[in-house]
Design a protein around this motif. Structure first.
Motif, mmCIF file in Angstrom:
data_model
loop_
_atom_site.group_PDB
_atom_site.id
_atom_site.type_symbol
_atom_site.label_atom_id
_atom_site.label_comp_id
_atom_site.label_asym_id
_atom_site.label_seq_id
_atom_site.Cartn_x
_atom_site.Cartn_y
_atom_site.Cartn_z
ATOM 1 N N LEU A 1 37.054 33.564 38.569
ATOM 2 C CA LEU A 1 37.998 34.130 37.597
ATOM 3 C C LEU A 1 39.267 34.628 38.296
ATOM 4 C CD1 LEU A 1 35.492 36.116 35.333
ATOM 5 C CD2 LEU A 1 36.626 33.941 34.807
ATOM 6 N N ILE A 2 39.107 35.145 39.508
ATOM 7 C CA ILE A 2 40.283 35.592 40.265
ATOM 8 C C ILE A 2 41.166 34.403 40.619
ATOM 9 C CG2 ILE A 2 41.030 36.609 42.460
ATOM 10 C CD1 ILE A 2 38.608 38.453 42.307
ATOM 11 N N ASP B 1 41.471 31.789 38.795
ATOM 12 C CA ASP B 1 42.167 31.481 37.531
ATOM 13 C C ASP B 1 43.377 32.398 37.354
ATOM 14 O OD1 ASP B 1 40.341 29.514 36.926
ATOM 15 O OD2 ASP B 1 39.090 30.801 35.668
ATOM 16 N N GLN B 2 43.199 33.665 37.721
ATOM 17 C CA GLN B 2 44.302 34.615 37.635
ATOM 18 C C GLN B 2 45.421 34.230 38.598
ATOM 19 O OE1 GLN B 2 43.007 38.696 38.110
ATOM 20 N NE2 GLN B 2 45.102 39.475 38.314
ATOM 21 N N GLU C 1 47.407 31.266 37.201
ATOM 22 C CA GLU C 1 48.376 31.669 36.185
ATOM 23 C C GLU C 1 49.630 32.246 36.829
ATOM 24 O OE1 GLU C 1 48.345 34.576 32.254
ATOM 25 O OE2 GLU C 1 47.506 35.300 34.147
ATOM 26 N N ALA C 2 49.432 33.086 37.844
ATOM 27 C CA ALA C 2 50.566 33.725 38.512
ATOM 28 C C ALA C 2 51.422 32.711 39.255
ATOM 29 C CB ALA C 2 50.070 34.807 39.469
ATOM 30 N N CYS D 1 42.415 35.905 49.325
ATOM 31 C CA CYS D 1 42.579 34.790 48.390
ATOM 32 C C CYS D 1 42.817 33.483 49.135
ATOM 33 C CB CYS D 1 43.725 35.068 47.423
ATOM 34 S SG CYS D 1 43.637 34.090 45.906
ATOM 35 N N TYR E 1 52.513 41.792 33.567
ATOM 36 C CA TYR E 1 52.219 42.672 34.703
ATOM 37 C C TYR E 1 53.269 43.771 34.808
ATOM 38 C CZ TYR E 1 48.693 39.422 36.492
ATOM 39 O OH TYR E 1 47.576 38.641 36.638
ATOM 40 N N HIS F 1 49.878 45.328 38.121
ATOM 41 C CA HIS F 1 48.603 45.324 37.404
ATOM 42 C C HIS F 1 48.848 44.931 35.957
ATOM 43 C CE1 HIS F 1 48.784 48.960 34.737
ATOM 44 N NE2 HIS F 1 49.845 49.160 35.490
ATOM 45 N N ARG F 2 47.778 44.482 35.328
ATOM 46 C CA ARG F 2 47.821 44.123 33.919
ATOM 47 C C ARG F 2 46.477 44.491 33.301
ATOM 48 N NH1 ARG F 2 48.643 37.882 32.416
ATOM 49 N NH2 ARG F 2 46.511 37.843 33.231
ATOM 50 N N THR G 1 42.673 42.534 33.431
ATOM 51 C CA THR G 1 42.576 41.539 34.495
ATOM 52 C C THR G 1 41.735 42.120 35.625
ATOM 53 O OG1 THR G 1 44.697 42.330 35.375
ATOM 54 C CG2 THR G 1 44.736 40.337 34.028
ATOM 55 N N THR H 1 44.565 43.416 41.033
ATOM 56 C CA THR H 1 46.012 43.565 41.074
ATOM 57 C C THR H 1 46.621 42.438 41.911
ATOM 58 O OG1 THR H 1 45.829 45.033 43.004
ATOM 59 C CG2 THR H 1 45.919 46.069 40.819
#
Length: 310
Positions: A15-16, A18-19, A22-23, A40, A79, A95-96, A99, A102
């Motif tokens: 999931l991270i 995926d985040q 998106e970014a 990451c 964010y 942050h958002r 999610t 950060t």
């Protein structure tokens, strides 16, 4: 039990990613090509086990001329900056709600300017073939150098006698999959040129002795790495001694010469550094003194009494 934790962490890291996808899509839309670093980046290594690392954030380096556009791209995704950002901060944390982690947007590779400048990191960065978009990652040599800087500058590990096993495990994994791409001679020359060889030697010796990481012998000659490891092991055996050493490190670590140079541009040695340290300490004492005097003022006591009566 451990397999349950591993399975949950593997799904969480998915999931991270995926985040991160998106970014990076938003950043690419602003013609920005982010450079991945730290945890990451490990998830993106070929053959990596994405369930073996526990992630707390996504670290991205953005070139200085792209920084404003990168901030705008993250804001377009919802964010927001996390807290007040000091003027000397080397990164902005975004942050958002809802999610997992950060996103740290770095303008420099940690609070230092000498060992690994952003321009050098950008020039040596390698393109990563991934479905995350047009991205790059720190080269293998700079990833190892970043681990050493974390040990000796960004964290209190060297001063406090801490053994960073997680750091060494990441190094062992990196060397197993791409150790031939690490320019150890470049690292040795860099740390020697900036008076950082003793910290590097202590770090390399512990990694070699504890996890048999193939660190070259010429990187282990500065200072007294054996004595440093013995001290770390003694602290594990004597908790009272460990508390004393860690307390001392907490007081002296903020005055690290690389951190001082990053904050005040005073250089990493000589009279300018000494003067800056004294000035920094004076500022801390004056702020603490003002805080204490304010607490003992009649107005402050009256305010506390009114609050208690409520």
């Amino acid at each position: 039990y451990l397999m349950l934790i591993y399975d949950h962490n593997r799904r969480r890291n998915g999931l991270i990613l995926d985040q991160a996808r998106e970014a990076t899509t938003a950043l690419n839309g602003q013609d920005s090509r982010p450079i991945f670093m730290k945890g990451c980046l490990t998830l993106l290594d070929k053959g990596s086990d994405i369930g073996s690392s526990m992630m707390t954030d996504i670290d991205l380096i953005v070139r200085e001329d792209e920084f404003a556009e990168a901030v705008s791209a993250l804001r377009s995704l919802g964010y927001q900056l996390l807290g007040e950002i000091p003027a000397h901060a080397h990164a902005r944390t975004f942050h958002r709600p809802m999610t997992l982690v950060t996103i740290d947007l770095h303008c420099h590779v940690g609070p230092q300017l000498k060992l690994l400048p952003t321009t050098a990191a950008s020039q040596a960065a390698i393109a990563i073939a991934s479905d995350l978009g047009a991205i790059e990652g720190l080269c293998m040599t700079h990833r190892v150098l970043l681990m050493i800087m974390t040990f000796g500058i960004f964290e209190r590990h060297y001063l406090s006698g801490h053994i960073p096993l997680n750091n060494f495990h990441k190094l062992a994994t990196l060397c197993r999959h791409g150790g031939d791409k690490v320019d150890w001679r470049y690292i040795a020359d860099t740390v020697a040129a900036h008076g950082f060889a003793a910290e590097c030697s202590a770090w390399g010796y512990m990694a070699h002795r504890l996890l048999e990481v193939p660190v070259p012998a010429y990187l282990l000659r500065a200072g007294n790495p054996r004595q440093h490891l013995r001290r770390c092991l003694q602290q594990l055996s004597f908790p009272a001694l460990d508390r004393i050493v860690r307390s001392r490190a907490a007081l002296t670590w903020p005055f690290n010469r690389f951190r001082m140079d990053y904050r005040y541009n005073c250089g990493t040695g000589g009279t300018a550094l000494l003067t800056t340290r004294i000035r920094h300490l004076t500022g801390i004492l004056m702020r603490r003194g003002y805080s204490l005097s304010r607490r003992h003022s009649p107005e402050f006591r009256q305010t506390c009494q009114m609050s208690d009566s409520r």
